[in-house]
Write a protein that holds these residues in place. Structure first.
Motif, PDB file in Angstrom:
ATOM      1  N   ARG A 272       0.836  -1.207   0.000  1.00 13.57           N
ATOM      2  CA  ARG A 272       0.000   0.000   0.000  1.00 13.57           C
ATOM      3  C   ARG A 272       0.872   1.259   0.000  1.00 13.57           C
ATOM      4  O   ARG A 272       0.568   2.237  -0.664  1.00 13.57           O
ATOM      5  CB  ARG A 272      -0.954   0.004   1.203  1.00 13.57           C
ATOM      6  N   CYS A 400      -9.147   4.402   4.593  1.00 17.72           N
ATOM      7  CA  CYS A 400      -9.088   3.046   5.131  1.00 17.72           C
ATOM      8  C   CYS A 400      -8.558   3.122   6.562  1.00 17.72           C
ATOM      9  O   CYS A 400      -7.555   3.793   6.822  1.00 17.72           O
ATOM     10  CB  CYS A 400      -8.188   2.176   4.269  1.00 17.72           C
ATOM     11  N   CYS A 403      -4.642   1.121   6.288  1.00 17.59           N
ATOM     12  CA  CYS A 403      -3.531   1.666   5.486  1.00 17.59           C
ATOM     13  C   CYS A 403      -3.672   3.171   5.308  1.00 17.59           C
ATOM     14  O   CYS A 403      -2.730   3.829   4.861  1.00 17.59           O
ATOM     15  CB  CYS A 403      -3.446   0.964   4.138  1.00 17.59           C
ATOM     16  N   CYS A 433     -10.130  -0.844   2.964  1.00 21.96           N
ATOM     17  CA  CYS A 433     -10.054  -0.724   1.502  1.00 21.96           C
ATOM     18  C   CYS A 433      -9.979  -2.058   0.791  1.00 21.96           C
ATOM     19  O   CYS A 433      -9.952  -2.084  -0.432  1.00 21.96           O
ATOM     20  CB  CYS A 433      -8.823   0.090   1.135  1.00 21.96           C
ATOM     21  N   SER A 434      -9.881  -3.157   1.533  1.00 20.47           N
ATOM     22  CA  SER A 434      -9.568  -4.433   0.882  1.00 20.47           C
ATOM     23  C   SER A 434      -9.759  -5.575   1.875  1.00 20.47           C
ATOM     24  O   SER A 434      -9.832  -5.339   3.084  1.00 20.47           O
ATOM     25  CB  SER A 434      -8.104  -4.424   0.454  1.00 20.47           C
ATOM     26  N   CYS A 437      -6.670  -5.418   4.319  1.00 24.57           N
ATOM     27  CA  CYS A 437      -6.727  -4.438   5.413  1.00 24.57           C
ATOM     28  C   CYS A 437      -7.807  -4.842   6.421  1.00 24.57           C
ATOM     29  O   CYS A 437      -7.640  -4.656   7.621  1.00 24.57           O
ATOM     30  CB  CYS A 437      -6.976  -3.028   4.878  1.00 24.57           C
TER      31      CYS A 437
HETATM   32 ZN    ZN Z   1      -6.392  -0.293   3.433  1.00 24.73          ZN
END
Ligand code: ZN
Ligand code: FE
Length: 516
Positions: A272, A400, A403, A433-434, A437
């Motif tokens: 990231r 996020c 990150c 975000c993912s 994460c």
């Molecule tokens: Zn993230």
């Protein structure tokens, strides 16, 4: 009479005497009280003497060797400064990579210095303690050489004036900063895996090699020299990270799953942060070395792949995020540059739309993604700007929770859909975000709920200068936030086109080629 001279000590014995034998077990206080942090992460160490010193460097050798290197470096920096070397860079857009570097990376060197000093103190084994001390010294040299090299540019160009103030406040800088905050507040072994392994071993090549060759390609000898000076320490850092991993894995099988989780976590967090480096390579270097995607394939997929094959015998598998990385390498730099372009009013460097031939370069390097998803948007922005309608986003993004990147990354299976993940913790909602994460958050929610998220803080009214009154008539929040960042409106932010940097560089370069 002949003196009886014993056999000369071997390097290994000599080194042990000069390092480990200076350590001792405490008697007035229990060892666990003196070293309170090296057990609570769950890592089991049975024999600290099994730590193999990967390089037997003593203090006197360290200083001799580094002084030699530094002397050469400062000679180059001086010569470069005295010859107005800054006017030899390809084009003044290049300077923006330095702004991002000095605000986003250089402060991390200092955090790494403090981190290793701290971690060295926490390890009860003499071997790792000495190794941490050496790296701590390396890192403080890195921050000094970087600041000294880049300070030359600060005399002439904007946005370089206050990296330490900015890294604590500015939104995109919280991406690298939160990476190190996270590492620094972890236990000593996790810190070693984060910096020594994921950052140095897996990722540092992606930061230093392409960025430093980028500096060389673009005529920046000062930055190139500090890069090479730092890079020659990295070999030691990587070895240390790897030694630490192997040491933990060999000491107890119970350590394997803990180490695996750290490898998964820190590889992802490193990726990231590296998005910023990728963006420099694809969009900010006027003369490009290679694309982000190519660098990723060489330094992560090939080199990292070989490393994980080696670690397989300990029961370690490649990080879970490696699969998503295969998809992401086509997209992240384009998405990141688009975000910075959109929020260019709140950034401490200039942005632009790539020129037509730069877009062709991007098409050639990213045949699967650029023309389809990213070129049309950039061309639209170019048209809009030409009509006097330069596009800026007027609201702030959700970040996020882990990150701290704004939510602009897309779903792995659909590059047209923003990826949101969410977790609930004690009745509050947290966004990530993912999948990666989210997994990091869910594993340590108590840690991440404390994150200081810059844009969220702006909305809560915590990012205005002292005495600012949001209730006053005509209060302009963006102006006040920039004051709080110590970022000059119209000087440090907005487009490269029409900037003071662009004008000054053109005028000075012109003067440099003429008489009086
Ligand atoms: Zn993230
Ligand atoms: Fe460093």
């Amino acid at each position: 009479m002949d003196a009886k001279v014993g056999k000369k000590l071997g390097l290994k014995e000599r080194y042990a005497l000069m390092t480990r034998d200076l350590g001792w077990d405490t008697t007035y206080q229990p060892m666990d009280k003196v070293y309170p942090y090296d057990k609570y992460e769950g890592i089991r160490i049975h024999d600290w003497d099994k730590w193999e010193d990967p390089f037997r460097l003593t203090m006197d050798a360290y200083w001799k060797y580094q002084a030699e290197k530094e002397k050469k470096l400062y000679a180059i920096i001086d010569a470069y400064a005295q010859n107005n070397g800054h006017l030899n860079v390809t084009d003044a857009r290049y300077l923006n990579t330095l702004k991002l570097f000095v605000t986003g990376v250089t402060p991390l060197e200092y955090m790494a210095h403090r981190g290793f000093a701290h971690v060295g103190r926490q390890m009860r084994g003499g071997g790792p303690r000495v190794a941490c001390l050496m790296q701590s010294l390396d890192e403080i040299r890195h921050i000094q050489t970087q600041l000294h090299s880049i300070s030359n540019y600060n005399k002439y160009y904007n946005g370089l004036h206050n990296p330490f103030h900015m890294v604590e406040r500015v939104w995109y800088l919280s991406v690298p900063r939160s990476f190190f905050d996270d590492a620094f507040t972890a236990g000593p072994f996790e810190f070693m895996v984060c910096v020594g392994f994921s950052f140095e071993y897996v990722l540092t090549n992606l930061l230093f090699v392409p960025f430093v060759s980028g500096a060389a390609y673009n005529g920046d000898m000062g930055t190139m020299s500090f890069g090479f000076s730092a890079q020659s320490d990295e070999a030691r850092h990587m070895t240390l990270g790897l030694e630490c991993i192997k040491f933990m894995l060999e000491q107890d099988p119970a350590n394997v799953p803990i180490v695996q989780r750290w490898i998964d976590k820190w590889t992802w967090r490193g990726m990231r942060v590296l998005m910023l480096v990728g963006m420099m390579m694809d969009y900010m270097l006027p003369k490009r070395v290679m694309s982000w995607k190519e660098a990723w394939e060489i330094y992560f997929e090939q080199n990292g792949g070989a490393l994980f094959k080696d670690l397989a015998r300990y029961g370690i598998r490649p990080p879970k995020c490696a699969e998503q990385a295969l998809i992401d390498k086509e997209h992240i730099t384009h998405q990141a540059w688009a975000a910075l372009y959109n929020y260019g009013a709140a950034a401490a460097f200039h942005t632009w739309v790539p020129t037509p031939d730069e877009m062709d370069w991007l098409s050639a390097k990213y045949p699967n993604s650029f023309d389809k998803y990213y070129r049309p948007r950039l061309e639209f922005w170019r048209e809009q700007a030409a009509q006097g309608k330069r596009f800026y986003t007027n609201t702030l993004p959700l970040l996020c929770q882990v990150c701290q990147v704004p939510m602009f990354f897309t779903e792995p299976d659909d590059p047209t859909k923003i990826c949101y993940r969410h977790s609930e913790y004690r009745g509050d909602q947290f966004h990530t975000c993912s999948d990666h994460c989210k997994a990091i958050f869910d594993n340590e929610p108590e840690k991440y709920i404390q994150a200081w998220l810059p844009t969220h803080q702006v909305y809560q009214g915590h990012c205005f200068p002292e005495g600012a009154d949001p209730g006053a008539p005509g209060f302009d929040p963006l102006t006040e936030v920039l004051k709080y960042y110590e970022l000059g409106w119209g000087r440090d932010n907005l487009d490269f086109e029409g900037s003071e940097d662009q004008r000054n560089f053109a005028a000075w370069r012109n003067t440099a080629k003429r008489n009086g």
